[in-house]
Design an enzyme around this catalytic site. Structure first.
Site, PDB file in Angstrom:
ATOM      1  N   GLU A   1     -10.516  -4.030  -9.677  1.00 30.59           N
ATOM      2  CA  GLU A   1     -10.436  -4.961  -8.545  1.00 30.59           C
ATOM      3  C   GLU A   1     -10.892  -4.256  -7.275  1.00 30.59           C
ATOM      4  OE1 GLU A   1      -6.672  -7.212  -8.517  1.00 30.59           O
ATOM      5  OE2 GLU A   1      -6.723  -7.104  -6.333  1.00 30.59           O
TER       6      GLU A   1
ATOM      7  N   ASP B   1     -10.747  -5.103  -3.215  1.00 29.58           N
ATOM      8  CA  ASP B   1     -10.061  -6.070  -2.337  1.00 29.58           C
ATOM      9  C   ASP B   1     -10.357  -5.942  -0.867  1.00 29.58           C
ATOM     10  OD1 ASP B   1      -8.390  -7.044  -4.342  1.00 29.58           O
ATOM     11  OD2 ASP B   1      -6.875  -5.519  -3.987  1.00 29.58           O
TER      12      ASP B   1
ATOM     13  N   GLU C   1      -8.320  -7.923   2.187  1.00 30.19           N
ATOM     14  CA  GLU C   1      -7.260  -8.890   2.491  1.00 30.19           C
ATOM     15  C   GLU C   1      -7.050  -8.893   3.995  1.00 30.19           C
ATOM     16  OE1 GLU C   1      -4.019  -9.531  -0.993  1.00 30.19           O
ATOM     17  OE2 GLU C   1      -3.798  -7.705   0.173  1.00 30.19           O
TER      18      GLU C   1
ATOM     19  N   ASN D   1      -8.333  -2.279  -0.901  1.00 28.60           N
ATOM     20  CA  ASN D   1      -7.775  -1.547  -2.036  1.00 28.60           C
ATOM     21  C   ASN D   1      -8.799  -1.520  -3.158  1.00 28.60           C
ATOM     22  OD1 ASN D   1      -5.879  -0.106  -3.533  1.00 28.60           O
ATOM     23  ND2 ASN D   1      -4.397  -1.778  -3.678  1.00 28.60           N
TER      24      ASN D   1
ATOM     25  N   ASP E   1       6.814 -13.188   3.499  1.00 29.66           N
ATOM     26  CA  ASP E   1       7.856 -12.221   3.133  1.00 29.66           C
ATOM     27  C   ASP E   1       7.407 -10.775   3.377  1.00 29.66           C
ATOM     28  OD1 ASP E   1       6.010 -12.837   1.096  1.00 29.66           O
ATOM     29  OD2 ASP E   1       7.336 -12.083  -0.483  1.00 29.66           O
ATOM     30  N   TRP E   2       6.071 -10.554   3.577  1.00 31.53           N
ATOM     31  CA  TRP E   2       5.641  -9.163   3.824  1.00 31.53           C
ATOM     32  C   TRP E   2       4.472  -8.998   4.792  1.00 31.53           C
ATOM     33  CZ3 TRP E   2       0.576  -8.146   2.508  1.00 31.53           C
ATOM     34  CH2 TRP E   2      -0.024  -9.019   1.583  1.00 31.53           C
TER      35      TRP E   2
ATOM     36  N   GLY F   1       5.471  -6.462   8.469  1.00 27.86           N
ATOM     37  CA  GLY F   1       6.292  -6.178   7.298  1.00 27.86           C
ATOM     38  C   GLY F   1       7.231  -7.312   6.902  1.00 27.86           C
TER      39      GLY F   1
HETATM   40  C1  LIG Z   1       0.325  -7.614  14.245  1.00 27.96           C
HETATM   41  O1  LIG Z   1       0.493  -7.174  15.567  1.00 27.96           O
HETATM   42  C2  LIG Z   1       1.436  -6.137  15.723  1.00 27.96           C
HETATM   43  C3  LIG Z   1       1.565  -5.862  17.234  1.00 27.96           C
HETATM   44  O2  LIG Z   1       0.332  -5.511  17.781  1.00 27.96           O
HETATM   45  C4  LIG Z   1       1.003  -4.919  14.940  1.00 27.96           C
HETATM   46  O3  LIG Z   1       2.011  -3.940  15.001  1.00 27.96           O
HETATM   47  C5  LIG Z   1       0.751  -5.290  13.493  1.00 27.96           C
HETATM   48  O4  LIG Z   1       0.202  -4.194  12.797  1.00 27.96           O
HETATM   49  C6  LIG Z   1      -0.232  -6.453  13.419  1.00 27.96           C
HETATM   50  N1  LIG Z   1      -0.589  -6.832  12.074  1.00 27.96           N
HETATM   51  C7  LIG Z   1       0.248  -7.257  11.137  1.00 27.96           C
HETATM   52  C8  LIG Z   1      -0.380  -7.707   9.874  1.00 27.96           C
HETATM   53  O5  LIG Z   1       1.462  -7.297  11.268  1.00 27.96           O
END
Ligand SMILES: *[C@@H]1O[C@H](CO)[C@@H](O)[C@H](O)[C@H]1NC(C)=O
Length: 278
Positions: free
Chosen positions: A97, A99, A101, A116, A190-191, A195
């Site tokens: 794969e 990726d 994303e 990835n 959820d992620w 996070g």
């Molecule tokens: C979203 O924005 C925050 C603040 O700038 C950053 O910490 C984070 O890495 C960004 N991306 C995601 C996918 O959370």
């Protein structure tokens, strides 16, 4: 059937085509109950996500090596919690794969471009980047060059990652399993964003991502196997020249936000062999 053939060669059943894409001909919308749409006579495709479902499509062809470009315009505004995946994948438990994303974010906060590579069922090779433009304002080109020696990820022609064939160091490299192109837009709150702390705001649905200008200079797999001709298809032996290498190093220095090869906590027994510069 296809708009252009260039340096094509038929060896047994494998055909090398340079095809200016048409979404009707090249892809099937595989899920989403009408949320994926082909528009403008096949020149554009959109995926949509709402509280009930996301959507996705896949290529009709399988490819074994290729130089594949797709333009994407990502979900604008508050896209937090959404993920737009665009990838190549083979089938089965030991699949390969490649990726891209795109992890959405709150308005004004940057998307994360996650990459990835899985080889023979094993991934864990994440690298993440910020982008140097707003990927929701216009279409930008995301490319994968996959040949027997390299998997090069590029954004608007600038290489951001070069996963090399390190079989000599015992690292499996995707080169025997044909892959299809897949894309989907789904909810991963959820992620995906910070996070999982920031949830999808369903009052902003439907979320829509758009695709255009698909182009595959690639080896189409059909009932068997062989390779495109390295003499006719120059991309089959293409790597990065010194200037491209410098551009990639520049992007990695300025825009890379995660690299598995520097995440010592994850690899207490030592980094994977491909991480060591020879
Ligand atoms: C979203 O924005 C925050 C603040 O700038 C950053 O910490 C984070 O890495 C960004 N991306 C995601 C996918 O959370």
């Amino acid at each position: 059937m296809v708009a252009a053939f260039s340096s094509c060669l038929v060896i047994f059943s494998l055909v090398c085509v340079a095809a200016a894409g048409n979404f009707y001909q090249d892809f099937d919308i595989t899920w989403g109950d009408g949320r994926g749409k082909v528009l403008n006579g096949g020149q554009m495709l959109t995926l949509s996500l709402d509280r009930t479902s996301g959507s996705g499509f896949q290529s009709r062809n399988e490819y074994l090596f290729g130089k594949i470009d797709m333009q994407l315009k990502l979900v604008p505004g508050n896209s937090a919690g959404t993920v737009t995946a665009y990838y190549l994948s083979s089938q089965g438990p030991t699949h390969d794969e490649i990726d891209f994303e795109f992890l959405g974010n709150l308005s004004g906060d940057p998307y994360t471009l996650h990459t990835n590579v899985f080889s023979q069922g094993k991934g864990n090779r994440e690298q993440q980047f910020k982008l140097w433009f707003d990927p929701t304002k216009d279409f930008h080109t995301y490319s994968i060059l996959w040949n027997p020696q390299h998997i090069i990820f590029s954004v608007d022609g600038t290489p951001i990652r070069d996963f090399r064939n390190n079989e000599a160091k015992g690292v499996p490299f995707p080169k025997n399993q044909p892959m299809r192109i897949y894309s989907s837009l789904w909810n991963a709150d959820d992620w995906a964003t910070r996070g999982g702390l920031v949830k999808t705001d369903w009052s902003k649905a439907p979320f829509i991502a758009s695709y255009s200008n698909f182009n595959a200079d690639a080896c189409v797999w059909s009932r068997g196997s062989t390779t495109c001709s390295a003499t006719k298809d120059s991309w089959m032996s293409q790597g990065l020249d010194a200037a491209s290498q410098q551009r990639m190093i520049g992007v990695q220095k300025n825009y890379m936000i995660y690299n598995y090869c520097t995440d010592a906590k994850r690899f207490p027994q030592g980094f994977p062999p491909e991480c060591t510069i020879a």
